[in-house]
Design a protein around this motif. Structure first.
Motif, mmCIF file in Angstrom:
data_model
loop_
_atom_site.group_PDB
_atom_site.id
_atom_site.type_symbol
_atom_site.label_atom_id
_atom_site.label_comp_id
_atom_site.label_asym_id
_atom_site.label_seq_id
_atom_site.Cartn_x
_atom_site.Cartn_y
_atom_site.Cartn_z
ATOM 1 N N GLU A 1 45.854 39.393 32.903
ATOM 2 C CA GLU A 1 44.635 39.115 33.661
ATOM 3 C C GLU A 1 44.692 37.704 34.220
ATOM 4 O O GLU A 1 45.066 36.769 33.512
ATOM 5 C CB GLU A 1 43.436 39.274 32.729
ATOM 6 C CG GLU A 1 42.151 39.502 33.454
ATOM 7 C CD GLU A 1 41.033 39.837 32.468
ATOM 8 O OE1 GLU A 1 40.812 41.021 32.220
ATOM 9 O OE2 GLU A 1 40.418 38.877 31.953
ATOM 10 N N TRP B 1 41.240 39.421 37.495
ATOM 11 C CA TRP B 1 41.985 40.518 38.126
ATOM 12 C C TRP B 1 43.192 40.832 37.253
ATOM 13 O O TRP B 1 43.874 39.924 36.785
ATOM 14 C CB TRP B 1 42.493 40.123 39.524
ATOM 15 C CG TRP B 1 41.405 39.763 40.471
ATOM 16 C CD1 TRP B 1 40.743 38.578 40.524
ATOM 17 C CD2 TRP B 1 40.830 40.595 41.477
ATOM 18 N NE1 TRP B 1 39.781 38.601 41.497
ATOM 19 C CE2 TRP B 1 39.814 39.844 42.105
ATOM 20 C CE3 TRP B 1 41.062 41.902 41.896
ATOM 21 C CZ2 TRP B 1 39.048 40.357 43.144
ATOM 22 C CZ3 TRP B 1 40.302 42.403 42.944
ATOM 23 C CH2 TRP B 1 39.307 41.639 43.552
ATOM 24 N N GLU C 1 42.772 34.802 37.273
ATOM 25 C CA GLU C 1 41.527 34.566 37.987
ATOM 26 C C GLU C 1 41.795 34.302 39.468
ATOM 27 O O GLU C 1 42.721 33.567 39.820
ATOM 28 C CB GLU C 1 40.800 33.367 37.369
ATOM 29 C CG GLU C 1 39.341 33.377 37.749
ATOM 30 C CD GLU C 1 38.602 32.176 37.193
ATOM 31 O OE1 GLU C 1 38.540 32.067 35.958
ATOM 32 O OE2 GLU C 1 38.127 31.376 38.012
ATOM 33 N N ARG D 1 39.296 33.930 43.169
ATOM 34 C CA ARG D 1 37.948 33.934 43.755
ATOM 35 C C ARG D 1 36.871 34.050 42.667
ATOM 36 O O ARG D 1 35.904 34.811 42.796
ATOM 37 C CB ARG D 1 37.790 35.059 44.784
ATOM 38 C CG ARG D 1 38.603 34.815 46.056
ATOM 39 C CD ARG D 1 38.289 35.840 47.137
ATOM 40 N NE ARG D 1 38.871 35.435 48.416
ATOM 41 C CZ ARG D 1 38.783 36.152 49.530
ATOM 42 N NH1 ARG D 1 38.153 37.298 49.544
ATOM 43 N NH2 ARG D 1 39.335 35.717 50.643
ATOM 44 N N GLY D 2 37.134 33.354 41.545
ATOM 45 C CA GLY D 2 36.134 33.273 40.478
ATOM 46 C C GLY D 2 35.958 34.532 39.649
ATOM 47 O O GLY D 2 34.967 34.675 38.921
ATOM 48 N N ARG D 3 36.895 35.478 39.778
ATOM 49 C CA ARG D 3 36.763 36.735 39.023
ATOM 50 C C ARG D 3 38.077 37.090 38.367
ATOM 51 O O ARG D 3 39.139 36.720 38.867
ATOM 52 C CB ARG D 3 36.431 37.874 39.996
ATOM 53 C CG ARG D 3 34.978 38.080 40.292
ATOM 54 C CD ARG D 3 34.817 39.238 41.257
ATOM 55 N NE ARG D 3 35.559 40.432 40.848
ATOM 56 C CZ ARG D 3 35.877 41.423 41.680
ATOM 57 N NH1 ARG D 3 35.537 41.363 42.938
ATOM 58 N NH2 ARG D 3 36.552 42.473 41.240
#
Ligand code: SF4
Length: 441
Positions: free
Chosen positions: A204, A212, A206, A208-210
């Motif tokens: 995982e 993925w 990060e 754009r602040g999320r």
């Protein structure tokens, strides 16, 4: 520009993956202040990025090295053929350095040794997208290197090693920069796109602040946010490919899949050391087509693999009829130095191989022509590649650059390369379409 800046000539051979390596090396050369020149005579040294996939490519690479030595004299060799150093050294002992694919550091070390860099701050101004060898409006996005498969006809794993995936945030940031730099179409490439991330536990990251996942579906969801065309190559037909269908149906991912199948006879697939459950592949193709009406499927096949019987070749033709693939590339089997398949018995005679290839391509040509006929009268969005003498050469979602067909726009004088246009399809031949601009398009 400083006259003292050393000049490098660059010869780039091979597949899109090698092209990406070339772009990286060229970008680094530019960053360090080297000039890139288009002729041997103007160059202080030449880098040759080679290919070693099939014997014809090996010969082409050796010829390119010989030509660069003859015309310039200072030659640095890199790329897939670099893995076969002894072969190159035997033919050309005078080359300055030999390195394998993705070994940018070795190339740069050899360049520094031959031509120390001239520092010129103005030359450090490299566009953030790097130096691209493709036209400005499309770009290859390499998401991983190497391969965990061991197909018996292929030596890529021994040259490039096992799968190494790039973390998804790194890929998405690169894609973001490319789109910001004017790229309208991203072509995702690897040796096995479906396996993306498996080597790093789908890590995982990060962006754009999320968070993925480093996984094919998440990558595609991220790429879909960029608003460019996204086209997937080298997708093994694994079950999780089904997850892409909603993205395609929603128009966020091009309805196009390049799935290299290589054969359809379970016994030949086994000899090739590839997944052999072809009836499952057919079911999957049919369910994808139900989910995405406009889906274009491309594949590649090898005919005349050692031991291929008439009946097994007929099995392949029957598969082709059943699968109705839109785009197909095929090769007559030819041994690759170092591949395991070279030890298989019962080679198919050359003449029979060529005969089978011809029959195979004739069947596919019929399928392709019939499928393209269905497009006549339809309105499609296309991306314009070039315009010459009033005719624009463009591509629809069904056409990857270089390998598929094109859409010719007969009144295309008013459209510009790198721009989208709406067209109405008027005619179709075996592989290409003829169109006019749609009113208001
Ligand atoms: S999937 Fe097979 S053919 Fe493709 S790179 Fe891997 S080993 Fe080679």
């Amino acid at each position: 520009m400083s006259k003292a800046a050393p000049a490098i000539g660059f010869v780039s051979l091979g597949c899109p993956k090698a092209l990406v390596d070339s772009e990286r090396i060229l970008t680094q050369l530019k960053v360090e202040g080297y000039r890139i020149v288009p002729s041997y005579q103007k160059a202080d040294a030449v880098v040759v990025n080679t290919c070693g996939f099939i014997d014809a490519a090996v010969q082409e690479s050796l010829d390119a090295i010989g030509e660069a030595l003859h015309e310039n004299g200072k030659v640095i060799v890199t790329g897939c053929l670099g893995k076969r150093e002894a072969l190159i050294r035997e033919a050309y002992p005078e080359v300055l350095s030999i390195s394998g694919p993705q070994d940018y550091a070795s190339v740069m070390r050899a360049v520094h040794a031959a031509l120390p860099p001239a520092h010129d701050p103005f030359l450090d101004l490299v566009p953030p997208t790097g130096i691209k060898l493709t036209p400005k409006h499309y770009a290859y996005l390499k998401i991983s290197e190497g391969c965990n498969h061991r197909c018996s006809f292929c030596i890529i794993p021994s040259m490039r090693g096992d799968l190494v995936s790039r973390p998804v945030d790194e890929v998405l940031r690169e894609a973001e920069k490319l789109v910001a730099g004017g790229v309208k179409e991203l072509l995702v490439i690897s040796q096995d796109t479906s396996a993306y991330g498996v080597d790093i536990g789908y890590a995982e990251c990060e962006w754009r602040g999320r968070p993925w996942r480093t996984r094919m579906t998440a990558l595609c969801e991220g790429l879909a946010e960029l608003g460019a065309w996204v086209r997937l190559h080298y997708v093994y037909p694994y079950p999780h490919v089904d997850e892409l269908m909603p993205l395609m149906a929603a128009g966020r991912l091009l309805p196009y899949l390049d799935i290299p199948l290589q054969h359809a006879s379970p016994r030949i697939l086994k000899l090739m050391k590839r997944p052999g459950r072809i009836e499952r592949t057919l079911e999957r193709i049919q369910s994808w087509r139900r989910a995405v009406l406009d889906l274009t499927l491309r594949s590649t096949f090898i005919v005349g693999f050692p031991g291929e019987t008439d009946a097994e070749f007929e099995e392949l033709l029957a598969f082709l009829h059943a699968a109705q693939l839109d785009r197909v590339g095929a090769f007559a089997y030819s041994p690759v130095g170092g591949a395991a398949a070279n030890r298989l018995p019962d080679p198919v005679p050359e003449e029979l191989k060529e005969d089978r290839l011809e029959r195979f391509m004739a069947v596919q040509a019929e399928i392709s022509a019939a499928r393209l006929q269905r497009r006549i009268g339809r309105r499609l969005q296309v991306l314009v590649d070039t315009v010459e003498a009033g005719v624009a050469i463009a591509r629809s979602s069904a056409d990857a650059p270089e390998i598929d067909g094109v859409v010719r726009i007969r009144d295309g004088g008013g459209v510009a390369p790198g721009h989208f246009a709406d067209v109405v399809i008027e005619r179709a031949d075996t592989h290409d379409l003829l169109a006019r601009l749609a009113s208001g398009g």
